[in-house]
Design an enzyme around this catalytic site. Structure first.
Site, PDB file in Angstrom:
ATOM      1  N   LYS A  46       0.846  -1.201   0.000  1.00 22.70           N
ATOM      2  CA  LYS A  46       0.000   0.000   0.000  1.00 22.70           C
ATOM      3  C   LYS A  46       0.876   1.244   0.000  1.00 22.70           C
ATOM      4  CE  LYS A  46      -3.733  -2.425   2.374  1.00 22.70           C
ATOM      5  NZ  LYS A  46      -4.389  -2.754   3.636  1.00 22.70           N
ATOM      6  N   GLN A  76      -5.069  -1.485   9.836  1.00 22.95           N
ATOM      7  CA  GLN A  76      -4.854  -2.784   9.193  1.00 22.95           C
ATOM      8  C   GLN A  76      -5.407  -3.908  10.072  1.00 22.95           C
ATOM      9  OE1 GLN A  76      -3.689  -3.301   6.072  1.00 22.95           O
ATOM     10  NE2 GLN A  76      -3.918  -5.506   6.305  1.00 22.95           N
ATOM     11  N   ASP A  89     -11.344   2.857   4.496  1.00 26.16           N
ATOM     12  CA  ASP A  89     -11.866   1.508   4.247  1.00 26.16           C
ATOM     13  C   ASP A  89     -13.395   1.491   4.189  1.00 26.16           C
ATOM     14  OD1 ASP A  89      -9.978  -0.591   3.939  1.00 26.16           O
ATOM     15  OD2 ASP A  89      -9.401  -0.414   6.042  1.00 26.16           O
TER      16      ASP A  89
HETATM   17  N1  GUN Z   1      -7.011  -6.843   6.053  1.00 25.46           N
HETATM   18  C1  GUN Z   1      -7.317  -7.565   4.946  1.00 25.46           C
HETATM   19  N2  GUN Z   1      -7.986  -6.792   4.069  1.00 25.46           N
HETATM   20  C2  GUN Z   1      -8.111  -5.574   4.631  1.00 25.46           C
HETATM   21  C3  GUN Z   1      -8.712  -4.356   4.203  1.00 25.46           C
HETATM   22  O1  GUN Z   1      -9.293  -4.233   3.120  1.00 25.46           O
HETATM   23  N3  GUN Z   1      -8.612  -3.337   5.078  1.00 25.46           N
HETATM   24  C4  GUN Z   1      -7.998  -3.444   6.273  1.00 25.46           C
HETATM   25  N4  GUN Z   1      -7.980  -2.365   7.058  1.00 25.46           N
HETATM   26  N5  GUN Z   1      -7.443  -4.541   6.707  1.00 25.46           N
HETATM   27  C5  GUN Z   1      -7.495  -5.607   5.880  1.00 25.46           C
END
Ligand code: GUN
Length: 282
Positions: A49, A93, A116
């Site tokens: 990311k 996360q 998100d």
């Molecule tokens: N862990 C796995 N996929 C995601 C996601 O899309 N967002 C977040 N914050 N954590 C994750």
């Protein structure tokens, strides 16, 4: 003949366009990622990311914490990021370390910075089909990929396997909002195979390696594979047995190179959109 839904190429197109848009801004959008603990898979995702954010021209801030961070300490990090005008987007996360419950944190993120779209305000808006600030990245990426290939959603039978808050539930709502007839299935569903055989669009987000075989799908189905499992030999596998089903499908996503890159592209798009909302840019 199956057409491969090229998530990698589509994601590149989206992020290349974002790169150009960011060049015209007075200030760079900033994405903050909170990485609590040291889940190895999460560490890889977070690095990816950051790499993409920097490539587009965003600022990237990673708040890495100890595995045994307390609830109070984590809440304090979220509060500081909420109050920091230089931060436009916040991502916590998941999964969190075992002693912490994500329910205690996701609603503490400012909905206008909730990149998100996981907070109750944004999910509630999604449920009501009423303009959330951000839509969860993987579900949004799935719909965008279908749209990119002009695949009809309206009035189709879409079946979703998996009911997670991250993928299964929100993608079901997005499909419903687009007038699809949605079947939500999960680990307690009986006779899954009888249902999957009826699906025009099959979205697999179960996390069970290669569980979907050709006997389970309808002729010319559209198959979206969200699963990522690492094989013993290190190869990435999806929830769908790609080689087994491919010839029976009309469209299918590969793993890797399907939904994974689309998720990151949507995270970048959400960051840019939250920045615009905060700056009052149309
Ligand atoms: N862990 C796995 N996929 C995601 C996601 O899309 N967002 C977040 N914050 N954590 C994750």
């Amino acid at each position: 003949m199956a057409i491969i839904l090229d998530g990698k190429q589509t994601a590149k197109k989206i992020t290349d366009e974002l790169k150009l848009k960011v060049q015209n801004l007075d200030k760079k959008p900033s994405l903050a990622v909170i990485m609590a603990g040291n889940n190895p898979a999460s560490e890889v995702y977070v690095k990816n990311k950051e790499k993409k954010a920097l490539e587009i021209g965003f600022n990237s801030i990673i708040k890495k914490t100890d595995e045994n961070i307390t609830k109070e300490e984590l809440l304090k990090i979220i509060k500081e990021l909420n109050e920091d005008d230089n931060i436009n987007a916040i991502l916590l996360q998941l999964p969190l370390p075992k002693h912490l419950n994500e329910k205690d944190f996701l609603d503490k993120i400012d909905p206008k910075k909730d990149v998100d779209g996981f907070c109750s305000y944004n999910l509630g808006k999604l449920l009501k089909n009423d303009s959330p600030y951000a839509i969860p990245c993987t579900p949004k990426g799935i719909i965008r990929l279908l749209d990119e290939y002009n695949i009809d959603i309206e009035s189709k039978i879409a079946l979703v396997i998996g009911r997670s808050n991250i993928v299964g539930k929100p993608v079901s709502i997005l499909l419903l909002n687009r007038n699809s007839t949605v079947i939500m299935t999960h680990t307690k569903t009986k006779n899954l195979e009888n249902l999957t055989k009826t699906a025009d669009i099959l979205i697999c987000a179960a996390g069970k390696k290669e569980m979907i075989k050709k006997e389970m799908i309808k002729e010319n189905a559209v198959i979206i594979d969200v699963g990522i499992t690492r094989d013993n030999d290190g190869k990435l596998k999806g929830d769908v047995d790609f080689n087994d089903v491919k010839e029976k499908t009309s469209y299918i996503t590969p793993v890797p190179g399907g939904i994974g890159p689309m998720t990151i592209a949507m995270l970048m798009e959400n960051t840019y959109e939250l920045y615009k909302i905060q700056k009052g840019i149309k």
